[in-house]
Design a protein around this motif. Structure first.
Motif, PDB file in Angstrom:
ATOM      1  N   VAL A 120      -2.063  -7.630   6.027  1.00  0.00           N
ATOM      2  CA  VAL A 120      -2.688  -7.684   4.696  1.00  0.00           C
ATOM      3  C   VAL A 120      -4.185  -7.396   4.732  1.00  0.00           C
ATOM      4  O   VAL A 120      -4.833  -7.328   3.694  1.00  0.00           O
ATOM      5  CB  VAL A 120      -2.441  -9.043   4.005  1.00  0.00           C
ATOM      6  CG1 VAL A 120      -0.955  -9.261   3.737  1.00  0.00           C
ATOM      7  CG2 VAL A 120      -3.031 -10.194   4.804  1.00  0.00           C
TER       8      VAL A 120
ATOM      9  N   HIS B 292       0.004  -0.474   5.267  1.00  0.00           N
ATOM     10  CA  HIS B 292      -0.968  -1.415   4.683  1.00  0.00           C
ATOM     11  C   HIS B 292      -2.032  -0.662   3.894  1.00  0.00           C
ATOM     12  O   HIS B 292      -2.378  -1.037   2.773  1.00  0.00           O
ATOM     13  CB  HIS B 292      -1.602  -2.260   5.789  1.00  0.00           C
ATOM     14  CG  HIS B 292      -2.891  -2.883   5.414  1.00  0.00           C
ATOM     15  ND1 HIS B 292      -3.003  -3.835   4.436  1.00  0.00           N
ATOM     16  CD2 HIS B 292      -4.140  -2.649   5.864  1.00  0.00           C
ATOM     17  CE1 HIS B 292      -4.277  -4.186   4.316  1.00  0.00           C
ATOM     18  NE2 HIS B 292      -4.980  -3.470   5.183  1.00  0.00           N
TER      19      HIS B 292
ATOM     20  N   ARG C 126      -0.963   0.322   0.511  1.00  0.00           N
ATOM     21  CA  ARG C 126      -0.997  -0.781  -0.457  1.00  0.00           C
ATOM     22  C   ARG C 126      -2.430  -1.120  -0.873  1.00  0.00           C
ATOM     23  O   ARG C 126      -2.680  -1.512  -2.007  1.00  0.00           O
ATOM     24  CB  ARG C 126      -0.353  -2.041   0.128  1.00  0.00           C
ATOM     25  CG  ARG C 126       1.129  -1.966   0.346  1.00  0.00           C
ATOM     26  CD  ARG C 126       1.714  -3.316   0.721  1.00  0.00           C
ATOM     27  NE  ARG C 126       1.088  -3.940   1.883  1.00  0.00           N
ATOM     28  CZ  ARG C 126       1.424  -3.717   3.151  1.00  0.00           C
ATOM     29  NH1 ARG C 126       2.391  -2.844   3.426  1.00  0.00           N
ATOM     30  NH2 ARG C 126       0.816  -4.330   4.123  1.00  0.00           N
TER      31      ARG C 126
ATOM     32  N   HIS D   1      -7.839  -0.478  -3.795  1.00  0.00           N
ATOM     33  CA  HIS D   1      -8.661  -1.680  -3.866  1.00  0.00           C
ATOM     34  C   HIS D   1      -9.856  -1.652  -2.910  1.00  0.00           C
ATOM     35  O   HIS D   1     -10.949  -2.086  -3.263  1.00  0.00           O
ATOM     36  CB  HIS D   1      -7.786  -2.903  -3.584  1.00  0.00           C
ATOM     37  CG  HIS D   1      -8.495  -4.202  -3.694  1.00  0.00           C
ATOM     38  ND1 HIS D   1      -8.987  -4.686  -4.877  1.00  0.00           N
ATOM     39  CD2 HIS D   1      -8.811  -5.125  -2.750  1.00  0.00           C
ATOM     40  CE1 HIS D   1      -9.568  -5.857  -4.668  1.00  0.00           C
ATOM     41  NE2 HIS D   1      -9.479  -6.136  -3.388  1.00  0.00           N
TER      42      HIS D   1
ATOM     43  N   CYS E 211       0.124 -12.063   7.030  1.00  0.00           N
ATOM     44  CA  CYS E 211       0.663 -13.184   6.259  1.00  0.00           C
ATOM     45  C   CYS E 211       2.171 -13.007   6.201  1.00  0.00           C
ATOM     46  O   CYS E 211       2.652 -11.952   5.760  1.00  0.00           O
ATOM     47  CB  CYS E 211       0.086 -13.206   4.846  1.00  0.00           C
ATOM     48  SG  CYS E 211      -1.637 -13.679   4.778  1.00  0.00           S
TER      49      CYS E 211
ATOM     50  N   GLU F 277      -6.265  -6.677   1.326  1.00  0.00           N
ATOM     51  CA  GLU F 277      -5.570  -6.185   0.142  1.00  0.00           C
ATOM     52  C   GLU F 277      -5.510  -7.300  -0.909  1.00  0.00           C
ATOM     53  O   GLU F 277      -5.602  -8.477  -0.575  1.00  0.00           O
ATOM     54  CB  GLU F 277      -4.205  -5.607   0.476  1.00  0.00           C
ATOM     55  CG  GLU F 277      -3.201  -6.551   1.059  1.00  0.00           C
ATOM     56  CD  GLU F 277      -1.909  -5.831   1.452  1.00  0.00           C
ATOM     57  OE1 GLU F 277      -0.882  -6.135   0.826  1.00  0.00           O
ATOM     58  OE2 GLU F 277      -1.916  -4.977   2.358  1.00  0.00           O
ATOM     59  N   PRO F 278      -5.378  -6.946  -2.191  1.00  0.00           N
ATOM     60  CA  PRO F 278      -5.475  -7.925  -3.271  1.00  0.00           C
ATOM     61  C   PRO F 278      -4.500  -9.093  -3.158  1.00  0.00           C
ATOM     62  O   PRO F 278      -4.851 -10.222  -3.506  1.00  0.00           O
ATOM     63  CB  PRO F 278      -5.187  -7.114  -4.536  1.00  0.00           C
ATOM     64  CG  PRO F 278      -5.448  -5.706  -4.173  1.00  0.00           C
ATOM     65  CD  PRO F 278      -5.199  -5.588  -2.702  1.00  0.00           C
ATOM     66  N   ALA F 279      -3.302  -8.851  -2.665  1.00  0.00           N
ATOM     67  CA  ALA F 279      -2.290  -9.914  -2.605  1.00  0.00           C
ATOM     68  C   ALA F 279      -2.717 -11.081  -1.722  1.00  0.00           C
ATOM     69  O   ALA F 279      -2.191 -12.192  -1.865  1.00  0.00           O
ATOM     70  CB  ALA F 279      -0.969  -9.341  -2.101  1.00  0.00           C
ATOM     71  N   ALA F 280      -3.662 -10.859  -0.830  1.00  0.00           N
ATOM     72  CA  ALA F 280      -4.078 -11.910   0.108  1.00  0.00           C
ATOM     73  C   ALA F 280      -5.423 -12.537  -0.251  1.00  0.00           C
ATOM     74  O   ALA F 280      -5.896 -13.425   0.465  1.00  0.00           O
ATOM     75  CB  ALA F 280      -4.130 -11.348   1.517  1.00  0.00           C
ATOM     76  N   GLU F 281      -6.039 -12.102  -1.317  1.00  0.00           N
ATOM     77  CA  GLU F 281      -7.353 -12.634  -1.681  1.00  0.00           C
ATOM     78  C   GLU F 281      -7.256 -14.062  -2.201  1.00  0.00           C
ATOM     79  O   GLU F 281      -6.201 -14.518  -2.634  1.00  0.00           O
ATOM     80  CB  GLU F 281      -7.989 -11.745  -2.761  1.00  0.00           C
ATOM     81  CG  GLU F 281      -8.425 -10.413  -2.245  1.00  0.00           C
ATOM     82  CD  GLU F 281      -9.090  -9.544  -3.304  1.00  0.00           C
ATOM     83  OE1 GLU F 281      -9.768  -8.588  -2.908  1.00  0.00           O
ATOM     84  OE2 GLU F 281      -8.932  -9.831  -4.511  1.00  0.00           O
TER      85      GLU F 281
END
Length: 187
Positions: free
Chosen positions: A78, A26, A29, A33, A73, A100-104
């Motif tokens: 995340v 994690h 990834r 960020h 998620c 992480e950005p994918a979960a914002e």
């Protein structure tokens, strides 16, 4: 052990040392960020350093202090939130988070930290919950506002950063304020 649903396919649960490989993946990834916003001792590289971070929180929890939780998620870690500190005798704790950005943009941090505040206030009798963020971290400031926190002040040049010293802001919500805020959200 346990998970708490956060909506959609997201859950909150303990982030324990045995999850070090997952935490390290994690961080790989999320590293770029989150690095501007979290301490260097948190954003480690590799499984053994990741295990050491999680062990510090496990040790803190064993002393009834700091503790850490992950957000998953669809089964993928995340982000998460933590009690940076928890002092029941003083009635004060500090909460923090990362994602992480994918979960914002899904409200995961606001819901997660809300659960942490509920537990701190309702179960542990915490009177003051603090949130410390870099002044330029707009997303973090917005979370504090959504949680009904007030800005207590600015700590000028309090934190080192890649471009020099940075201001930090201290936000807080008192237990009485949290209960009113929580009730207003339910209406």
């Amino acid at each position: 052990m346990f998970t708490l649903p956060l909506g959609d396919d997201a859950v909150l649960g303990p982030l324990e040392p045995w999850r070090a490989a997952e935490f390290a993946a994690h961080l790989d990834r999320a590293r770029q960020h989150i690095t501007p916003w979290v301490g260097a001792s948190f954003v480690v590289d590799g499984v053994d350093p990741a295990r050491a971070v999680l062990q510090r929180y496990a040790d803190g929890q064993a002393r009834d202090g700091a503790r850490i939780y992950g957000i998953w998620c669809a089964g993928t870690l995340v982000g998460g939130a933590m009690f940076v500190s928890l002092d029941v005798a003083l009635g004060v704790c500090e909460v923090g988070c990362w994602l992480e950005p994918a979960a914002e943009g899904r409200g995961l941090i606001t819901r997660t930290v809300g659960h942490l505040i509920d537990w701190a206030v309702d179960v542990r009798g915490i009177v003051r919950v603090e949130w410390v963020t870099l002044a330029r971290n707009v997303r973090s400031v917005n979370v504090a506002r959504r949680l009904g926190m007030r800005r207590d002040g600015v700590l000028r040049d309090a934190a080192p950063g890649p471009d020099g010293r940075q201001d930090s802001e201290v936000w807080s919500v008192l237990a009485t304020e949290w209960r009113r805020h929580r009730e207003s959200l339910r209406r």
